[in-house]
Design an enzyme around this catalytic site. Structure first.
Site, PDB file in Angstrom:
ATOM      1  N   CYS A 138      34.947  34.740  29.840  1.00 57.64           N
ATOM      2  CA  CYS A 138      35.751  34.101  30.954  1.00 57.64           C
ATOM      3  C   CYS A 138      35.487  32.583  31.684  1.00 57.64           C
ATOM      4  O   CYS A 138      35.283  33.312  33.213  1.00 57.64           O
ATOM      5  CB  CYS A 138      37.232  34.207  31.160  1.00 57.64           C
ATOM      6  SG  CYS A 138      37.927  33.919  31.778  1.00 57.64           S
ATOM      7  N   CYS A 141      37.176  32.004  35.050  1.00 55.87           N
ATOM      8  CA  CYS A 141      37.207  33.426  36.243  1.00 55.87           C
ATOM      9  C   CYS A 141      35.975  33.270  36.639  1.00 55.87           C
ATOM     10  O   CYS A 141      35.778  33.662  37.697  1.00 55.87           O
ATOM     11  CB  CYS A 141      37.468  34.220  35.109  1.00 55.87           C
ATOM     12  SG  CYS A 141      38.667  34.648  34.138  1.00 55.87           S
ATOM     13  N   ASP A 142      34.997  33.556  36.167  1.00 64.68           N
ATOM     14  CA  ASP A 142      33.148  33.806  36.836  1.00 64.68           C
ATOM     15  C   ASP A 142      32.274  32.695  36.618  1.00 64.68           C
ATOM     16  O   ASP A 142      31.644  32.780  37.613  1.00 64.68           O
ATOM     17  CB  ASP A 142      32.632  34.719  35.472  1.00 64.68           C
ATOM     18  CG  ASP A 142      33.862  35.676  35.799  1.00 64.68           C
ATOM     19  OD1 ASP A 142      34.026  36.005  36.232  1.00 64.68           O
ATOM     20  OD2 ASP A 142      33.770  36.416  34.275  1.00 64.68           O
TER      21      ASP A 142
END
Ligand code: NDP
Length: 318
Positions: A138, A141-142
């Site tokens: 992701c 997200c990261d």
């Protein structure tokens, strides 16, 4: 003393656009739906950025915000939303039985399965070992953890293209590893990738191994035509190679296609089991869009309503 099972008219499993839309329709039809979110409330859209193709948002909307709006709308009409995972089902008789978190058994007059699909992995030992330590599925997200660093992303579909352009804004350089000589992504996304100066596409390329002990410090890639191996210095490795439908818990009861997706009767959301309906990505290998998932969620609620009315009429006539 045994505890009686909870009885529910409409049980919805999953909290993506399909599940929440089914809930909105079922709640407005006064069927008192209970919706279990699964382990990722809001589903796949909570790990995406801008959604620009969902009608009604002319300026686009962030995926997590959109799912928050879906949830609020389902709650507004009285959906009982709970956090929990379906761990087993018994569809051998009616009412249908679904167990959540291995302990809470629900007897449902109808079940709407909208469990979506999950990210696929390359299945390399190094990928598993470094997952969460530089390896991620992701980018949204990261990606932030790799500001001004070099990263690689695997895949050639819309997800990989979208995430590569997202990463290009944060990172110094993005290596896109594509196993064919072309991208599967839509033309618009391809153009965006190819016009981004700090994305380098490595065509006909596979990942051999991700390097690093506690964190990622490189990746060995192999050209599938020449066989040549190269090591890239990277600090983050992203996987964006598609999804697997979340049907494991239903597979002994509900008929699946050869890819593991639930088979719905054409033009409807009916499965092979009476009273069990399927909506969203879990039954859609082709379109897999938020708007198509929402549409099939609506269909499932209407199908469930019709089924329950027919069941009630039959009981009265008996
Ligand atoms: P896709 O299945 O479309 O693409 C997967 C990509 O990963 C392909 O390029 C595939 O290669 C590659 N791949 C698969 N397995 C491997 C492997 N083991 N090693 C290396 N590469 C691999 O998945 P997406 O998640 O990209 O998209 C899913 C659906 O969602 C699509 O319909 C897409 O259009 C849609 N989508 C739409 C968006 C939007 O409109 N904003 C955003 C994101 C997704 P190959 O081509 O060789 O098979």
């Amino acid at each position: 003393m045994s505890i009686a099972n909870e009885k529910v008219k409409v049980l919805i499993i999953g909290s993506g656009p399909a599940g929440y839309t089914a809930a909105i329709y079922a709640a407005r039809a006064e069927m008192k739906p209970v919706l279990y979110t699964g382990i990722q409330p809001g589903g796949q859209l909570t790990i995406t950025t801008d959604v620009e193709n969902y009608p009604g948002y002319p300026e686009g909307i962030m995926g997590p915000q959109m799912m928050e709006d879906f949830r609020k709308q389902a709650e507004r009409f009285g959906t009982d939303i709970r956090f929990g995972l379906a761990t087993s089902v018994d569809f051998s008789s009616w009412p249908l039985q679904v167990t959540f978190d291995e302990e809470h058994v629900i007897e449902a007059e109808s079940v709407i399965i909208s469990t979506g699909a999950s990210a696929k992995w390359l299945d390399l030992e190094s990928e598993q070992r470094l997952n969460g330590h530089g390896v991620s599925a992701c980018a949204v997200c990261d990606g932030f953890f790799f500001r001004q660093m070099d990263v690689a992303i695997v895949g050639g579909g819309d997800t990989a293209a979208e995430e590569a352009t997202y990463l290009a804004k944060i990172c110094k350089k993005v290596h896109m590893l594509v196993r064919k000589g072309e991208l599967r992504a839509s033309k618009a996304m391809q153009n965006r990738v190819l016009a981004t100066p700090n994305i380098e596409v490595h065509w006909n390329t596979e990942t051999k191994e991700i390097l690093g002990h506690k964190t990622v410090d490189g990746v060995i890639i192999r050209n599938l035509i020449s066989g040549e191996e190269t090591t890239l210095d990277i600090q983050g490795f992203f996987v964006a190679i598609g999804h697997t439908p979340n049907t494991e818990v239903f597979k002994d009861w509900v008929t699946l296609d050869e890819h593991g997706y639930i088979k719905a009767r054409p033009g409807s959301t009916h499965t092979n089991i009476e009273g069990v309906f399927a909506a969203g990505d879990v039954q859609d290998r082709i379109y897999r869009q938020a708007v198509t998932a929402a549409g099939s969620g609506c269909m499932a609620a209407l199908d469930a309503e019709k089924f329950l009315v027919a069941k009630e009429t039959a009981t009265i006539e008996e």
